[in-house]
Design a protein around this motif. Sequence first.
Motif, mmCIF file in Angstrom:
data_model
loop_
_atom_site.group_PDB
_atom_site.id
_atom_site.type_symbol
_atom_site.label_atom_id
_atom_site.label_comp_id
_atom_site.label_asym_id
_atom_site.label_seq_id
_atom_site.Cartn_x
_atom_site.Cartn_y
_atom_site.Cartn_z
ATOM 1 N N ALA A 13 0.740 -1.355 -0.091
ATOM 2 C CA ALA A 13 -0.019 -0.090 -0.148
ATOM 3 C C ALA A 13 0.926 1.242 0.064
ATOM 4 C CB ALA A 13 -0.807 -0.213 1.280
ATOM 5 N N VAL A 14 2.015 1.205 0.382
ATOM 6 C CA VAL A 14 3.096 2.343 0.290
ATOM 7 C C VAL A 14 3.958 2.473 -0.866
ATOM 8 C CG1 VAL A 14 3.038 2.607 2.810
ATOM 9 C CG2 VAL A 14 4.827 1.058 1.807
ATOM 10 N N PHE A 15 3.812 1.435 -1.895
ATOM 11 C CA PHE A 15 4.688 1.462 -2.991
ATOM 12 C C PHE A 15 4.258 2.765 -4.050
ATOM 13 C CE2 PHE A 15 5.731 -3.411 -3.787
ATOM 14 C CZ PHE A 15 6.353 -3.431 -2.757
ATOM 15 N N PRO A 16 2.940 2.985 -4.197
ATOM 16 C CA PRO A 16 2.787 4.193 -4.990
ATOM 17 C C PRO A 16 3.639 5.604 -4.248
ATOM 18 C CG PRO A 16 0.834 3.324 -4.634
ATOM 19 C CD PRO A 16 1.591 2.608 -3.603
ATOM 20 N N LEU A 17 3.834 5.668 -3.108
ATOM 21 C CA LEU A 17 4.510 6.861 -2.366
ATOM 22 C C LEU A 17 6.025 6.707 -2.604
ATOM 23 C CD1 LEU A 17 4.400 9.280 -0.495
ATOM 24 C CD2 LEU A 17 4.597 7.683 1.258
ATOM 25 N N CYS A 18 6.803 5.475 -2.363
ATOM 26 C CA CYS A 18 7.853 5.113 -2.831
ATOM 27 C C CYS A 18 8.260 5.311 -4.203
ATOM 28 C CB CYS A 18 8.180 3.832 -2.297
ATOM 29 S SG CYS A 18 8.237 3.252 -0.626
ATOM 30 N N ALA A 19 7.372 5.246 -5.137
ATOM 31 C CA ALA A 19 7.567 5.167 -6.483
ATOM 32 C C ALA A 19 7.690 6.748 -6.866
ATOM 33 C CB ALA A 19 6.536 4.379 -7.370
ATOM 34 N N ALA A 20 6.741 7.418 -6.295
ATOM 35 C CA ALA A 20 6.508 8.877 -6.415
ATOM 36 C C ALA A 20 7.895 9.631 -6.061
ATOM 37 C CB ALA A 20 5.427 9.597 -5.544
ATOM 38 N N ILE A 21 8.414 9.153 -4.653
ATOM 39 C CA ILE A 21 9.775 9.567 -4.242
ATOM 40 C C ILE A 21 10.868 9.230 -5.127
ATOM 41 C CG2 ILE A 21 11.375 9.269 -2.320
ATOM 42 C CD1 ILE A 21 8.964 9.091 -0.561
ATOM 43 N N LEU A 22 10.883 8.107 -5.741
ATOM 44 C CA LEU A 22 12.076 7.875 -6.672
ATOM 45 C C LEU A 22 11.854 8.743 -7.894
ATOM 46 C CD1 LEU A 22 12.128 3.924 -6.077
ATOM 47 C CD2 LEU A 22 13.666 5.486 -5.580
ATOM 48 N N ASP A 23 10.562 8.803 -8.426
ATOM 49 C CA ASP A 23 10.414 9.724 -9.750
ATOM 50 C C ASP A 23 10.872 11.027 -9.530
ATOM 51 O OD1 ASP A 23 9.391 7.891 -11.390
ATOM 52 O OD2 ASP A 23 7.262 8.356 -10.849
ATOM 53 N N LEU A 24 10.583 11.667 -8.179
ATOM 54 C CA LEU A 24 11.081 13.035 -7.703
ATOM 55 C C LEU A 24 12.531 13.082 -7.773
ATOM 56 C CD1 LEU A 24 8.305 14.172 -5.419
ATOM 57 C CD2 LEU A 24 8.679 14.704 -7.891
ATOM 58 N N ILE A 25 13.134 12.186 -7.297
ATOM 59 C CA ILE A 25 14.739 12.075 -7.330
ATOM 60 C C ILE A 25 15.366 12.103 -8.422
ATOM 61 C CG2 ILE A 25 16.600 10.791 -6.634
ATOM 62 C CD1 ILE A 25 15.275 9.909 -4.141
ATOM 63 N N ALA A 26 14.709 11.202 -9.545
ATOM 64 C CA ALA A 26 14.924 11.082 -11.010
ATOM 65 C C ALA A 26 14.767 12.322 -11.756
ATOM 66 C CB ALA A 26 14.222 9.968 -11.582
ATOM 67 N N VAL A 27 13.548 13.160 -11.393
ATOM 68 C CA VAL A 27 13.319 14.330 -11.992
ATOM 69 C C VAL A 27 14.643 15.233 -11.675
ATOM 70 C CG1 VAL A 27 11.819 16.508 -11.780
ATOM 71 C CG2 VAL A 27 10.982 14.260 -12.112
ATOM 72 N N ARG A 28 14.980 15.254 -10.394
ATOM 73 C CA ARG A 28 16.151 16.294 -10.133
ATOM 74 C C ARG A 28 17.489 15.969 -10.863
ATOM 75 N NH1 ARG A 28 19.584 15.502 -4.580
ATOM 76 N NH2 ARG A 28 20.651 17.193 -4.725
ATOM 77 N N TYR A 29 17.710 14.571 -10.944
ATOM 78 C CA TYR A 29 18.778 14.276 -11.665
ATOM 79 C C TYR A 29 18.894 14.623 -13.247
ATOM 80 C CZ TYR A 29 21.496 12.024 -8.117
ATOM 81 O OH TYR A 29 21.850 11.909 -6.687
ATOM 82 N N ILE A 30 17.460 14.393 -13.877
ATOM 83 C CA ILE A 30 17.321 14.794 -15.306
ATOM 84 C C ILE A 30 17.266 16.272 -15.291
ATOM 85 C CG2 ILE A 30 15.565 14.889 -17.044
ATOM 86 C CD1 ILE A 30 14.220 12.294 -15.572
#
Length: 182
Positions: free
Chosen positions: A124-141
Amino acid sequence: MIILPAMCGNPNYSYLCIMWQRLQTLFLALATGLVVALFFSLKAVVPGPEGTRLAEFTYSQNFPYLVLLIVTSILQVLALFTFNQRVFQLRTATLSAIVLVAFQAWLAVDFMTCSDELVFRVTAVFPLCAAILDLIAVRYILRDQLMVESITRLRSKKKNRSSRKDSLPGKNPVSGSRKSNS
């Protein structure tokens, strides 16, 4: 697909080796894995006597959840494999993070309004973890995009500076040196 070192020497697969050398690709791949895992995992269970399960609920049983999973999966795959188009990759990863946060909020509302015998799984917390990983990736992009823009600006400055030197009056266009007054 697993990338083997022998594949990196093959010109047909060189784009895959370049893709995996970027740190944001790792974050996007992990986020994609978490989202895809939701298709096959349990959302909640109703425990019964002696450790049995009276009922199991998956994400794909609920149609709105299924639609959100399909949308975020498509966005994740697009963000993962469009590494040559940084602006598009940035936008799709950001949009995916926004949809995942909305999905997590919906799961939180379901958690608060469910009956007491329903037990939510860790997925149930996978979407939150994936959103955090996406935001970290956005920072590097974004960091990569700003670096490319600054390099382009420096190159154009250097090119303009050298073209101004070539257009100075009294300069010999063939040799590039000034004419002597003797």
